[in-house]
Scaffold this motif. Structure first.
Motif, PDB file in Angstrom:
ATOM      1  N   CYS A  48      -8.098   2.496   6.349  1.00  0.00           N
ATOM      2  CA  CYS A  48      -7.660   1.427   6.807  1.00  0.00           C
ATOM      3  C   CYS A  48      -8.874   0.794   7.769  1.00  0.00           C
ATOM      4  O   CYS A  48      -8.565  -0.043   8.660  1.00  0.00           O
ATOM      5  N   VAL A  49     -10.134   1.184   7.546  1.00  0.00           N
ATOM      6  CA  VAL A  49     -11.162   0.839   8.367  1.00  0.00           C
ATOM      7  C   VAL A  49     -11.982  -0.233   7.620  1.00  0.00           C
ATOM      8  O   VAL A  49     -12.345  -1.187   8.226  1.00  0.00           O
ATOM      9  N   GLY A  50     -12.500  -0.008   6.396  1.00  0.00           N
ATOM     10  CA  GLY A  50     -13.211  -0.945   5.590  1.00  0.00           C
ATOM     11  C   GLY A  50     -14.667  -1.015   6.096  1.00  0.00           C
ATOM     12  O   GLY A  50     -15.288  -2.162   6.229  1.00  0.00           O
ATOM     13  N   ILE A  82      -9.541  14.725  -6.194  1.00  0.00           N
ATOM     14  CA  ILE A  82      -8.953  13.660  -5.158  1.00  0.00           C
ATOM     15  C   ILE A  82      -8.788  12.279  -6.160  1.00  0.00           C
ATOM     16  O   ILE A  82      -9.480  12.008  -6.780  1.00  0.00           O
ATOM     17  N   ALA A  83      -7.477  11.691  -5.867  1.00  0.00           N
ATOM     18  CA  ALA A  83      -7.163  10.671  -6.744  1.00  0.00           C
ATOM     19  C   ALA A  83      -7.550   9.226  -5.819  1.00  0.00           C
ATOM     20  O   ALA A  83      -7.129   9.408  -4.630  1.00  0.00           O
ATOM     21  N   LEU A  84      -8.042   8.248  -6.099  1.00  0.00           N
ATOM     22  CA  LEU A  84      -8.569   7.167  -5.365  1.00  0.00           C
ATOM     23  C   LEU A  84      -7.888   5.904  -5.895  1.00  0.00           C
ATOM     24  O   LEU A  84      -7.938   5.627  -7.015  1.00  0.00           O
ATOM     25  N   GLN A  85      -7.107   5.284  -5.075  1.00  0.00           N
ATOM     26  CA  GLN A  85      -6.240   4.308  -5.264  1.00  0.00           C
ATOM     27  C   GLN A  85      -6.676   3.116  -4.488  1.00  0.00           C
ATOM     28  O   GLN A  85      -6.749   3.147  -3.314  1.00  0.00           O
ATOM     29  N   ALA A 138       0.846  -1.268   0.034  1.00  0.00           N
ATOM     30  CA  ALA A 138      -0.157   0.084   0.087  1.00  0.00           C
ATOM     31  C   ALA A 138       0.839   1.267   0.068  1.00  0.00           C
ATOM     32  O   ALA A 138       0.546   2.078  -0.760  1.00  0.00           O
ATOM     33  N   VAL A 139       1.959   1.372   0.684  1.00  0.00           N
ATOM     34  CA  VAL A 139       2.776   2.303   0.884  1.00  0.00           C
ATOM     35  C   VAL A 139       3.752   2.686  -0.339  1.00  0.00           C
ATOM     36  O   VAL A 139       3.780   3.804  -0.917  1.00  0.00           O
ATOM     37  N   VAL A 197      -7.107   3.194  -0.401  1.00  0.00           N
ATOM     38  CA  VAL A 197      -8.047   2.302   0.331  1.00  0.00           C
ATOM     39  C   VAL A 197      -7.411   1.100   0.338  1.00  0.00           C
ATOM     40  O   VAL A 197      -7.160   0.096  -0.427  1.00  0.00           O
ATOM     41  N   VAL A 198      -7.227   0.717   1.711  1.00  0.00           N
ATOM     42  CA  VAL A 198      -6.470  -0.594   2.100  1.00  0.00           C
ATOM     43  C   VAL A 198      -7.581  -1.348   2.981  1.00  0.00           C
ATOM     44  O   VAL A 198      -7.494  -2.661   2.922  1.00  0.00           O
TER      45      VAL A 198
END
Length: 379
Positions: free
Chosen positions: A277-279, A319-322, A155-156, A299-300
């Motif tokens: 990191c909630v989901g 906003i960029a969404l990955q 993710a990082v 989004v992890v």
């Protein structure tokens, strides 16, 4: 052998057949296994996950009605070699393995398929090609965290975050804490972490967060009001117009080329990098509504339900969404090396250890309490 079997959302300890290695397989004695958030979700939401997996070609993911041994984070010792193995690892050697195993030539997600029993058991079947010796005498507890930390490492890396950028980690469960560890390993100098649990906020500090926020009392977004990031489009336009006005006063310098040069050197407005990191439903929409302009959202967290966002909010803020998922074998191996070299210390993540009989209770505890992070299983 004894194993924890999940069926129709119920967990029970049973006697099941020992794994039989086929070509290219190893059998490991499980030393430690980690309880993952995705296992907590799969216990109750396996069917929609299986449907989603089928859409991309994985047609054998676990179903609620099936009896499945979960557990895909683990360390163990080599017990038995299957036919055709290279035997590059000695019998009894401490190892970790990617949770993918070929069954009848078909790759299966170990612990998430009825045909590939996982590590909530005394023994587990793995693929020799995806098995690595544990270096530098790394403890089995730490080695078992290679898999979840590889998720954070991936993710990082996908975020491409720079050392001088701001990272905001929403949710300090095991994956959020792992992301913080990997951000620190990358050298990021400003990490904000947010969680309702005082225990998890304390763990976030131990993992390296520079600022921790209780969202019940404060907001992780308030610090951006007077920061280098823009939260107000009007102020951004004022800044842009003023910049162009100044550039056009410089003789012999085409202002448009100067603007592009500024972009290339990172001198134009940017936003922070947010790790979700909630989901759970609603978190993503909250982030899009609250984050500064030009934010990059990674989004992890694994959300198993339908969710809703307002796209125009993200659009007007650019906003960029990955979305990120798992890791590749190289990232798994790199993570193991980071642990073995002492560059990442994940010991704050582990809050308790149980035996196989304690797994059902541990699942219940993790599903409703916020005093725990990572619970390990010692079969």
């Amino acid at each position: 052998m004894r194993a924890v079997v999940c069926q129709n959302s119920e967990l029970r300890v049973e006697e099941i057949p020992d794994p039989k290695p086929a070509k290219g397989h190893l059998v490991l004695d499980v030393v430690r296994a980690g309880i993952c958030g995705s296992d907590l979700h799969a216990r109750f939401h396996a069917d929609p996950v299986a449907d989603a997996a089928a859409n991309i070609g994985f047609t054998n993911m676990m179903r609620l009605s099936q009896a499945v041994v979960m557990g895909h984070e683990f360390s163990g010792r080599v017990r038995e070699f299957g036919p055709g193995t290279k035997r590059r690892i000695d019998e009894g050697a401490a190892v970790v393995a990617l949770p993918i195993v070929r069954i009848d030539g078909r790759p299966e997600f170990l612990g998430l398929s009825k045909d590939a029993p996982g590590a909530y058991a005394e023994r587990v079947l793995v693929d020799e090609a995806l098995t690595f010796p544990v270096p530098n005498g790394l403890s089995p507890e730490t080695a078992a965290l290679t898999e979840p930390l590889a998720v954070a490492y991936h993710a990082v890396r996908k975020a491409k975050i720079g050392r001088n950028e701001t990272a905001v980690v929403i949710g300090c469960g095991p994956i959020g804490l792992a992301v913080i560890l990997m951000l620190r390993a990358r050298g990021v100098r400003h990490i904000i972490a947010s969680d309702y649990s005082a225990v998890r906020r304390g763990l976030a500090v131990r993992c390296g967060a520079h600022v921790v926020v209780d969202p019940a009392a404060d907001s992780p977004w308030t610090s951006f009001a007077d920061s280098k990031y823009f939260t107000d489009a009007g102020k951004l336009l004022h800044f842009a117009l003023g910049s162009i006005e100044k550039l056009r006063t410089v003789p012999f310098l085409p202002w448009s080329k100067a603007l592009r040069a500024a972009e290339a050197t990172g001198k134009t407005p940017t936003g922070p990098v947010v790790f979700e990191c909630v989901g759970v439903p609603g978190i993503l929409d909250h982030i899009l509504a609250s984050a500064p302009l030009y934010t990059r959202v990674v989004v992890v967290g694994v959300c198993m339900e339908r969710d809703a966002i307002v796209p125009i909010t993200a659009l007007t803020k650019e906003i960029a969404l990955q979305f990120v998922f798992a890791y590749d074998p190289g990232e798994f191996y790199d993570t193991l090396q980071l642990l073995a070299d002492g560059k990442v210390d994940p010991t704050p993540l582990v809050t308790s250890t149980v035996d196989l009989d304690g797994v059902p209770g541990a699942f219940d505890t993790l599903g409703k309490a916020d005093e725990q992070a990572k619970i390990l299983v010692a079969p």
